[in-house]
Write a protein that holds these residues in place. Sequence first.
Motif, PDB file in Angstrom:
ATOM      1  N   PRO A  11       0.783  -1.234   0.000  1.00 37.90           N
ATOM      2  CA  PRO A  11       0.000   0.000   0.000  1.00 37.90           C
ATOM      3  C   PRO A  11       0.819   1.291   0.000  1.00 37.90           C
ATOM      4  O   PRO A  11       0.269   2.364  -0.246  1.00 37.90           O
ATOM      5  CB  PRO A  11      -0.788  -0.117   1.303  1.00 37.90           C
ATOM      6  N   LEU A  36       0.355   4.086  -8.473  1.00 38.40           N
ATOM      7  CA  LEU A  36       0.065   4.013  -7.037  1.00 38.40           C
ATOM      8  C   LEU A  36       1.231   3.420  -6.240  1.00 38.40           C
ATOM      9  O   LEU A  36       1.169   3.296  -5.029  1.00 38.40           O
ATOM     10  CB  LEU A  36      -1.200   3.189  -6.787  1.00 38.40           C
ATOM     11  N   GLY A  87       0.574  -1.358  -7.286  1.00 39.87           N
ATOM     12  CA  GLY A  87       0.257  -1.027  -5.898  1.00 39.87           C
ATOM     13  C   GLY A  87      -0.545  -2.138  -5.240  1.00 39.87           C
ATOM     14  O   GLY A  87      -1.288  -2.856  -5.907  1.00 39.87           O
ATOM     15  N   GLY A  88      -0.378  -2.294  -3.938  1.00 44.15           N
ATOM     16  CA  GLY A  88      -1.165  -3.281  -3.197  1.00 44.15           C
ATOM     17  C   GLY A  88      -0.870  -4.681  -3.676  1.00 44.15           C
ATOM     18  O   GLY A  88       0.290  -5.090  -3.790  1.00 44.15           O
ATOM     19  N   ASP A  89      -1.925  -5.424  -3.981  1.00 42.85           N
ATOM     20  CA  ASP A  89      -1.786  -6.776  -4.526  1.00 42.85           C
ATOM     21  C   ASP A  89      -2.098  -6.728  -6.028  1.00 42.85           C
ATOM     22  O   ASP A  89      -3.068  -6.079  -6.423  1.00 42.85           O
ATOM     23  CB  ASP A  89      -2.759  -7.731  -3.817  1.00 42.85           C
ATOM     24  N   VAL A  92      -5.762  -7.809  -6.960  1.00 39.64           N
ATOM     25  CA  VAL A  92      -6.946  -7.177  -6.386  1.00 39.64           C
ATOM     26  C   VAL A  92      -7.129  -5.825  -7.071  1.00 39.64           C
ATOM     27  O   VAL A  92      -6.350  -4.896  -6.835  1.00 39.64           O
ATOM     28  CB  VAL A  92      -6.811  -6.989  -4.851  1.00 39.64           C
ATOM     29  N   PHE A  93      -8.100  -5.722  -7.948  1.00 39.91           N
ATOM     30  CA  PHE A  93      -8.392  -4.512  -8.711  1.00 39.91           C
ATOM     31  C   PHE A  93      -7.145  -3.919  -9.362  1.00 39.91           C
ATOM     32  O   PHE A  93      -7.027  -2.717  -9.504  1.00 39.91           O
ATOM     33  CB  PHE A  93      -9.054  -3.448  -7.824  1.00 39.91           C
ATOM     34  N   THR A 117      -2.863  -5.791   0.153  1.00 35.97           N
ATOM     35  CA  THR A 117      -3.821  -4.951  -0.535  1.00 35.97           C
ATOM     36  C   THR A 117      -4.273  -3.780   0.346  1.00 35.97           C
ATOM     37  O   THR A 117      -4.370  -3.901   1.578  1.00 35.97           O
ATOM     38  CB  THR A 117      -5.028  -5.793  -1.005  1.00 35.97           C
ATOM     39  N   ALA A 118      -4.565  -2.650  -0.300  1.00 34.11           N
ATOM     40  CA  ALA A 118      -4.972  -1.444   0.427  1.00 34.11           C
ATOM     41  C   ALA A 118      -6.243  -1.678   1.244  1.00 34.11           C
ATOM     42  O   ALA A 118      -6.434  -1.066   2.300  1.00 34.11           O
ATOM     43  CB  ALA A 118      -5.191  -0.293  -0.548  1.00 34.11           C
ATOM     44  N   MET A 168     -11.623   2.671  -4.965  1.00 34.25           N
ATOM     45  CA  MET A 168     -11.957   3.582  -6.071  1.00 34.25           C
ATOM     46  C   MET A 168     -13.351   4.185  -5.901  1.00 34.25           C
ATOM     47  O   MET A 168     -14.075   4.370  -6.883  1.00 34.25           O
ATOM     48  CB  MET A 168     -11.869   2.831  -7.427  1.00 34.25           C
ATOM     49  N   ALA A 197      -3.053   5.633   2.656  1.00 35.03           N
ATOM     50  CA  ALA A 197      -2.742   4.821   3.834  1.00 35.03           C
ATOM     51  C   ALA A 197      -1.306   4.315   3.820  1.00 35.03           C
ATOM     52  O   ALA A 197      -0.771   3.970   2.761  1.00 35.03           O
ATOM     53  CB  ALA A 197      -3.689   3.626   3.898  1.00 35.03           C
ATOM     54  N   ALA A 225      -8.105   6.413  -1.833  1.00 31.56           N
ATOM     55  CA  ALA A 225      -8.638   6.186  -0.493  1.00 31.56           C
ATOM     56  C   ALA A 225      -9.474   4.920  -0.475  1.00 31.56           C
ATOM     57  O   ALA A 225     -10.055   4.517  -1.482  1.00 31.56           O
ATOM     58  CB  ALA A 225      -9.482   7.373  -0.052  1.00 31.56           C
ATOM     59  N   ILE A 226      -9.492   4.322   0.681  1.00 28.99           N
ATOM     60  CA  ILE A 226     -10.332   3.154   0.954  1.00 28.99           C
ATOM     61  C   ILE A 226     -11.447   3.602   1.879  1.00 28.99           C
ATOM     62  O   ILE A 226     -11.217   4.361   2.832  1.00 28.99           O
ATOM     63  CB  ILE A 226      -9.486   2.046   1.638  1.00 28.99           C
TER      64      ILE A 226
HETATM   65  N1  SAH Z   1      -4.125  -3.421  -6.450  1.00 31.06           N
HETATM   66  C1  SAH Z   1      -4.404  -2.374  -5.479  1.00 31.06           C
HETATM   67  C2  SAH Z   1      -5.697  -1.646  -5.794  1.00 31.06           C
HETATM   68  C3  SAH Z   1      -5.684  -0.881  -7.115  1.00 31.06           C
HETATM   69  S1  SAH Z   1      -7.177  -0.012  -7.402  1.00 31.06           S
HETATM   70  C4  SAH Z   1      -4.440  -2.983  -4.076  1.00 31.06           C
HETATM   71  O1  SAH Z   1      -4.473  -4.210  -3.951  1.00 31.06           O
HETATM   72  O2  SAH Z   1      -4.415  -2.225  -3.112  1.00 31.06           O
HETATM   73  C5  SAH Z   1      -6.766   1.594  -6.797  1.00 31.06           C
HETATM   74  C6  SAH Z   1      -7.496   1.865  -5.500  1.00 31.06           C
HETATM   75  O3  SAH Z   1      -6.842   1.228  -4.432  1.00 31.06           O
HETATM   76  C7  SAH Z   1      -7.539   3.333  -5.115  1.00 31.06           C
HETATM   77  O4  SAH Z   1      -8.553   4.025  -5.788  1.00 31.06           O
HETATM   78  C8  SAH Z   1      -7.826   3.223  -3.642  1.00 31.06           C
HETATM   79  O5  SAH Z   1      -9.184   2.899  -3.413  1.00 31.06           O
HETATM   80  C9  SAH Z   1      -6.994   1.993  -3.267  1.00 31.06           C
HETATM   81  N2  SAH Z   1      -5.669   2.330  -2.737  1.00 31.06           N
HETATM   82  C10 SAH Z   1      -4.485   1.954  -3.234  1.00 31.06           C
HETATM   83  N3  SAH Z   1      -3.470   2.380  -2.439  1.00 31.06           N
HETATM   84  C11 SAH Z   1      -4.042   3.026  -1.413  1.00 31.06           C
HETATM   85  C12 SAH Z   1      -3.537   3.677  -0.248  1.00 31.06           C
HETATM   86  N4  SAH Z   1      -2.221   3.745   0.027  1.00 31.06           N
HETATM   87  N5  SAH Z   1      -4.433   4.235   0.600  1.00 31.06           N
HETATM   88  C13 SAH Z   1      -5.750   4.168   0.374  1.00 31.06           C
HETATM   89  N6  SAH Z   1      -6.282   3.573  -0.711  1.00 31.06           N
HETATM   90  C14 SAH Z   1      -5.441   3.002  -1.594  1.00 31.06           C
END
Ligand code: SAH
Length: 246
Positions: A11, A36, A87-89, A92-93, A117-118, A168, A197, A225-226
């Motif tokens: 994240p 991201l 970003g994240g996983d 996942v999206f 994942t976020a 998102m 985050a 944001a989440i």
């Molecule tokens: N693959 C990513 C998600 C990609 S979709 C994962 O697994 O986290 C992009 C969305 O992820 C953003 O619109 C937001 O909702 C969320 N996101 C990603 N990084 C974030 C962070 N550091 N803080 C809050 N929301 C985040």
Amino acid sequence: MSRAWLIGAGPGDVELMTLKATRALGEADVVLVDDLVNPDVLQFARKDAQIVYVGKRGGQPSTSQAGIVEAMLAHLRAGRSVARLKGGDPFVFGRGGEEQQALAAAGVQVEIINGITAGIAAPAAIGIPVTHRDHAQGVVFVTGHGAGSNEPDWHALVATRMTLVIYMGMRRLGEIAAALVQAGMSAETPCAAIESATRPEQRHVRATLDTLVARVAAAGLGSPAIVVIGGVATLGETPVSRGDIT
Ligand code: SAH
């Protein structure tokens, strides 16, 4: 033989990357980076690695999905190993599934390296567990991005009584909150929105479903944001009733 990896960078906080991710990143000749991704994670890339930014932040011009896959294939065919950093996983999206399919269609098997994942990391960053025996038997990760035929079935989701974690969702927050109330969710349901985050600029608000939009607007929160909705959002360091901005 050149290798291809689809890597989750987590994240934001560099220390939340996996050991496996850092190792693969350190092997790659070319690194294709989504927007991201915290650029600090590139400290794990080789000094001589080619770093390519292919971000596609909502609305901005960016490398198309097909263009990204083409670029990966071109590097692989030239014998270069490629790390695709998301970003994240990545699954996942993150469109990781689509990239895996497109690469497979070209005969390339990509190695998947998970990231945090976020949707789990952002709530946790303010002390919210996405499940808790007293509050929720499960958690639903849902995109708030869809509209029209892609709109999630909010009635069905409310009926699960599980924690809702919305990715998102910031642009359509008002519509989503209204749809949830319309679908029978209590307007008093606790919520939180967490922006950026695990990064130094992390901010959040706590609210209830009926105050969420106003609190987010008052704090000026935006993407990324989440949004977490459900009883678990009462947990953590600041009580929901005050809706503090910290
Ligand atoms: N693959 C990513 C998600 C990609 S979709 C994962 O697994 O986290 C992009 C969305 O992820 C953003 O619109 C937001 O909702 C969320 N996101 C990603 N990084 C974030 C962070 N550091 N803080 C809050 N929301 C985040």
